[in-house]
Motif scaffolding. Structure first.
Motif, PDB file in Angstrom:
ATOM      1  N   ASP A   1     -13.935 -62.643  20.935  1.00 12.81           N
ATOM      2  CA  ASP A   1     -12.860 -63.126  21.790  1.00 12.81           C
ATOM      3  C   ASP A   1     -12.756 -62.151  22.962  1.00 12.81           C
ATOM      4  O   ASP A   1     -12.979 -60.948  22.798  1.00 12.81           O
ATOM      5  N   PRO A   2     -12.400 -62.638  24.152  1.00 11.21           N
ATOM      6  CA  PRO A   2     -12.273 -61.724  25.294  1.00 11.21           C
ATOM      7  C   PRO A   2     -11.036 -60.839  25.147  1.00 11.21           C
ATOM      8  O   PRO A   2     -10.048 -61.218  24.523  1.00 11.21           O
ATOM      9  N   SER A   3     -11.105 -59.664  25.721  1.00 10.36           N
ATOM     10  CA  SER A   3      -9.986 -58.729  25.738  1.00 10.36           C
ATOM     11  C   SER A   3      -9.552 -58.546  27.183  1.00 10.36           C
ATOM     12  O   SER A   3     -10.273 -57.949  27.983  1.00 10.36           O
ATOM     13  N   TYR A   4      -8.383 -59.078  27.508  1.00  9.26           N
ATOM     14  CA  TYR A   4      -7.904 -58.977  28.888  1.00  9.26           C
ATOM     15  C   TYR A   4      -7.630 -57.523  29.262  1.00  9.26           C
ATOM     16  O   TYR A   4      -7.845 -57.113  30.397  1.00  9.26           O
ATOM     17  N   ASN A   5      -7.204 -56.723  28.287  1.00  6.82           N
ATOM     18  CA  ASN A   5      -6.974 -55.309  28.549  1.00  6.82           C
ATOM     19  C   ASN A   5      -8.284 -54.602  28.899  1.00  6.82           C
ATOM     20  O   ASN A   5      -8.327 -53.778  29.811  1.00  6.82           O
ATOM     21  N   ALA A   6      -9.362 -54.924  28.191  1.00  8.38           N
ATOM     22  CA  ALA A   6     -10.670 -54.345  28.503  1.00  8.38           C
ATOM     23  C   ALA A   6     -11.130 -54.794  29.883  1.00  8.38           C
ATOM     24  O   ALA A   6     -11.741 -54.013  30.627  1.00  8.38           O
ATOM     25  N   PHE A   7     -10.841 -56.048  30.240  1.00 10.99           N
ATOM     26  CA  PHE A   7     -11.188 -56.549  31.571  1.00 10.99           C
ATOM     27  C   PHE A   7     -10.487 -55.738  32.651  1.00 10.99           C
ATOM     28  O   PHE A   7     -11.112 -55.282  33.611  1.00 10.99           O
ATOM     29  N   LYS A   8      -9.175 -55.538  32.495  1.00  9.02           N
ATOM     30  CA  LYS A   8      -8.409 -54.791  33.496  1.00  9.02           C
ATOM     31  C   LYS A   8      -8.876 -53.345  33.599  1.00  9.02           C
ATOM     32  O   LYS A   8      -9.046 -52.821  34.703  1.00  9.02           O
ATOM     33  N   LEU A   9      -9.092 -52.698  32.465  1.00 11.78           N
ATOM     34  CA  LEU A   9      -9.518 -51.303  32.470  1.00 11.78           C
ATOM     35  C   LEU A   9     -10.917 -51.138  33.064  1.00 11.78           C
ATOM     36  O   LEU A   9     -11.172 -50.205  33.837  1.00 11.78           O
ATOM     37  N   GLY A  10     -11.832 -52.042  32.710  1.00 18.59           N
ATOM     38  CA  GLY A  10     -13.188 -51.976  33.257  1.00 18.59           C
ATOM     39  C   GLY A  10     -13.218 -52.217  34.755  1.00 18.59           C
ATOM     40  O   GLY A  10     -13.932 -51.537  35.497  1.00 18.59           O
ATOM     41  N   LEU A  11     -12.427 -53.163  35.218  1.00 19.83           N
ATOM     42  CA  LEU A  11     -12.355 -53.441  36.647  1.00 19.83           C
ATOM     43  C   LEU A  11     -11.735 -52.270  37.410  1.00 19.83           C
ATOM     44  O   LEU A  11     -12.219 -51.884  38.475  1.00 19.83           O
ATOM     45  N   ALA A  12     -10.676 -51.677  36.851  1.00 22.15           N
ATOM     46  CA  ALA A  12     -10.056 -50.510  37.485  1.00 22.15           C
ATOM     47  C   ALA A  12     -11.035 -49.337  37.550  1.00 22.15           C
ATOM     48  O   ALA A  12     -11.100 -48.623  38.556  1.00 22.15           O
ATOM     49  N   ALA A  13     -11.815 -49.142  36.501  1.00 21.76           N
ATOM     50  CA  ALA A  13     -12.808 -48.067  36.489  1.00 21.76           C
ATOM     51  C   ALA A  13     -13.871 -48.294  37.560  1.00 21.76           C
ATOM     52  O   ALA A  13     -14.266 -47.361  38.258  1.00 21.76           O
TER      53      ALA A  13
END
Length: 178
Positions: A46-58
Protein backbone atom coordinates in the motif's frame (compact mmCIF):
# COMPACT_ATOMS: atom_id res chain seq x y z
CA UNK A 1 33.39 39.44 5.78
CA UNK A 2 34.09 37.04 2.91
CA UNK A 3 35.33 34.33 5.29
CA UNK A 4 32.18 34.66 7.41
CA UNK A 5 29.90 34.36 4.39
CA UNK A 6 31.86 31.32 3.18
CA UNK A 7 31.41 29.66 6.56
CA UNK A 8 27.66 30.38 6.44
CA UNK A 9 27.38 28.89 2.94
CA UNK A 10 29.24 25.74 4.03
CA UNK A 11 27.06 25.33 7.11
CA UNK A 12 23.90 25.95 5.06
CA UNK A 13 24.83 23.32 2.46
CA UNK A 14 25.79 20.79 5.13
CA UNK A 15 22.59 21.34 7.12
CA UNK A 16 20.44 21.04 3.98
CA UNK A 17 22.18 17.84 2.85
CA UNK A 18 22.10 16.24 6.30
CA UNK A 19 18.42 17.15 6.66
CA UNK A 20 17.71 15.70 3.22
CA UNK A 21 19.55 12.50 4.17
CA UNK A 22 17.63 12.15 7.41
CA UNK A 23 14.33 12.80 5.61
CA UNK A 24 15.20 10.11 3.03
CA UNK A 25 15.92 7.57 5.74
CA UNK A 26 12.74 8.55 7.63
CA UNK A 27 10.78 8.12 4.40
CA UNK A 28 12.12 4.58 4.12
CA UNK A 29 11.02 3.90 7.69
CA UNK A 30 7.54 5.29 6.95
CA UNK A 31 7.33 3.18 3.79
CA UNK A 32 8.20 0.02 5.72
CA UNK A 33 5.36 0.65 8.22
CA UNK A 34 2.60 0.16 5.62
CA UNK A 35 0.93 -3.17 4.92
CA UNK A 36 2.66 -5.34 2.39
CA UNK A 37 2.71 -8.90 1.19
CA UNK A 38 5.99 -10.37 -0.03
CA UNK A 39 6.69 -13.63 -1.84
CA UNK A 40 10.30 -14.16 -2.98
CA UNK A 41 11.22 -11.05 -4.99
CA UNK A 42 7.61 -9.99 -5.63
CA UNK A 43 5.64 -7.83 -3.26
CA UNK A 44 2.45 -5.80 -3.00
CA UNK A 45 2.51 -2.61 -0.94
CA UNK A 46 0.00 0.00 0.00
CA UNK A 47 1.34 3.52 -0.65
CA UNK A 48 2.55 5.61 2.27
CA UNK A 49 1.66 9.27 1.88
CA UNK A 50 4.07 10.15 4.68
CA UNK A 51 6.92 8.44 2.80
CA UNK A 52 5.88 10.35 -0.33
CA UNK A 53 6.04 13.70 1.47
CA UNK A 54 9.34 12.94 3.19
CA UNK A 55 10.98 11.64 0.00
CA UNK A 56 9.83 14.64 -2.01
CA UNK A 57 11.04 17.06 0.68
CA UNK A 58 14.43 15.30 0.73
CA UNK A 59 14.74 15.58 -3.06
CA UNK A 60 13.89 19.29 -2.97
CA UNK A 61 16.43 19.98 -0.22
CA UNK A 62 19.10 18.05 -2.10
CA UNK A 63 18.44 20.06 -5.24
CA UNK A 64 18.53 23.37 -3.34
CA UNK A 65 21.79 22.48 -1.60
CA UNK A 66 23.36 21.60 -4.94
CA UNK A 67 22.15 24.81 -6.55
CA UNK A 68 23.48 26.96 -3.70
CA UNK A 69 26.90 25.30 -3.70
CA UNK A 70 27.24 25.67 -7.47
CA UNK A 71 25.90 29.20 -7.76
CA UNK A 72 27.88 30.64 -4.87
CA UNK A 73 31.00 28.56 -5.57
CA UNK A 74 31.46 29.97 -9.04
CA UNK A 75 32.28 28.22 -12.26
CA UNK A 76 35.15 25.82 -12.74
CA UNK A 77 35.40 24.25 -16.16
CA UNK A 78 38.09 22.22 -17.84
CA UNK A 79 38.17 21.57 -21.58
CA UNK A 80 41.00 19.05 -21.78
CA UNK A 81 43.35 16.88 -19.75
CA UNK A 82 46.21 19.20 -20.71
CA UNK A 83 44.33 22.17 -19.31
CA UNK A 84 43.52 20.18 -16.15
CA UNK A 85 47.21 19.50 -15.56
CA UNK A 86 47.96 23.22 -15.81
CA UNK A 87 45.47 24.20 -13.11
CA UNK A 88 46.41 24.95 -9.53
CA UNK A 89 45.79 22.23 -6.98
CA UNK A 90 42.75 24.11 -5.63
CA UNK A 91 41.19 24.29 -9.09
CA UNK A 92 41.95 20.60 -9.71
CA UNK A 93 40.29 19.69 -6.41
CA UNK A 94 37.32 21.89 -7.32
CA UNK A 95 36.91 20.21 -10.70
CA UNK A 96 37.10 16.71 -9.21
CA UNK A 97 34.72 17.58 -6.37
CA UNK A 98 32.28 19.10 -8.83
CA UNK A 99 32.17 15.90 -10.87
CA UNK A 100 31.54 13.76 -7.80
CA UNK A 101 28.96 16.22 -6.43
CA UNK A 102 27.04 15.99 -9.72
CA UNK A 103 27.18 12.19 -9.62
CA UNK A 104 25.90 12.18 -6.02
CA UNK A 105 23.08 14.61 -6.80
CA UNK A 106 21.94 12.67 -9.88
CA UNK A 107 21.96 9.35 -8.03
CA UNK A 108 20.40 10.75 -4.85
CA UNK A 109 17.74 12.81 -6.61
CA UNK A 110 16.78 9.92 -8.90
CA UNK A 111 16.45 7.46 -6.02
CA UNK A 112 14.51 9.88 -3.83
CA UNK A 113 12.07 10.81 -6.60
CA UNK A 114 11.63 7.14 -7.61
CA UNK A 115 11.02 6.14 -4.00
CA UNK A 116 8.55 8.97 -3.52
CA UNK A 117 6.67 8.09 -6.72
CA UNK A 118 6.22 4.51 -5.53
CA UNK A 119 4.30 5.99 -2.61
CA UNK A 120 1.84 8.25 -4.41
CA UNK A 121 -1.71 8.00 -3.09
CA UNK A 122 -3.20 6.60 -6.28
CA UNK A 123 -0.71 3.76 -6.65
CA UNK A 124 -0.79 0.37 -5.06
CA UNK A 125 2.38 -1.22 -6.33
CA UNK A 126 2.69 -4.92 -6.99
CA UNK A 127 5.71 -6.31 -8.69
CA UNK A 128 9.43 -6.50 -8.07
CA UNK A 129 10.52 -5.26 -4.68
CA UNK A 130 11.71 -1.66 -4.62
CA UNK A 131 13.85 -2.00 -1.55
CA UNK A 132 15.79 0.80 0.01
CA UNK A 133 15.46 3.43 -2.74
CA UNK A 134 14.72 6.15 -0.21
CA UNK A 135 17.42 5.20 2.29
CA UNK A 136 20.11 4.87 -0.39
CA UNK A 137 18.99 8.25 -1.74
CA UNK A 138 19.35 9.63 1.78
CA UNK A 139 22.88 8.28 2.03
CA UNK A 140 23.68 9.89 -1.32
CA UNK A 141 22.60 13.21 0.24
CA UNK A 142 25.30 12.83 2.90
CA UNK A 143 27.91 12.06 0.21
CA UNK A 144 26.74 15.05 -1.80
CA UNK A 145 27.23 17.29 1.23
CA UNK A 146 30.88 16.28 1.50
CA UNK A 147 31.63 16.87 -2.17
CA UNK A 148 29.59 20.07 -2.43
CA UNK A 149 31.43 21.67 0.50
CA UNK A 150 34.78 20.48 -0.87
CA UNK A 151 33.85 22.04 -4.22
CA UNK A 152 32.79 25.34 -2.68
CA UNK A 153 35.90 25.66 -0.50
CA UNK A 154 38.36 24.69 -3.23
CA UNK A 155 36.63 26.80 -5.92
CA UNK A 156 36.65 29.92 -3.76
CA UNK A 157 40.27 29.30 -2.77
CA UNK A 158 41.19 28.87 -6.44
CA UNK A 159 39.39 32.09 -7.35
CA UNK A 160 41.24 33.93 -4.58
CA UNK A 161 44.56 32.62 -5.95
CA UNK A 162 43.77 34.07 -9.38
CA UNK A 163 42.88 37.52 -8.05
CA UNK A 164 45.85 37.76 -5.67
CA UNK A 165 48.77 39.77 -7.09
CA UNK A 166 51.99 37.82 -7.71
CA UNK A 167 54.49 37.91 -4.83
CA UNK A 168 57.21 40.54 -5.03
CA UNK A 169 60.44 38.64 -5.55
CA UNK A 170 64.03 39.66 -5.86
CA UNK A 171 65.04 41.49 -9.02
CA UNK A 172 66.76 39.37 -11.64
CA UNK A 173 70.38 38.66 -10.77
CA UNK A 174 70.08 39.69 -7.11
CA UNK A 175 71.56 37.25 -4.65
CA UNK A 176 70.05 38.57 -1.48
CA UNK A 177 73.45 39.16 0.21
CA UNK A 178 74.66 42.60 1.18
Amino acid sequence: MQKASGFVVCILVIVMDVTAGILGIQAEVAQNKVNHFKMWIFECKDPSYNAFKLGLAAAILLGLAHAIANLVGGCVYVRSAQEYKGLTSNKQLAAGSLVFAWIAVVVGFSLLISGAMYNTRSRKSCGLAHNHLLSIGGIACFVHGLFAVAYYVSATAGNREETRPPPQGHPAGATGHV
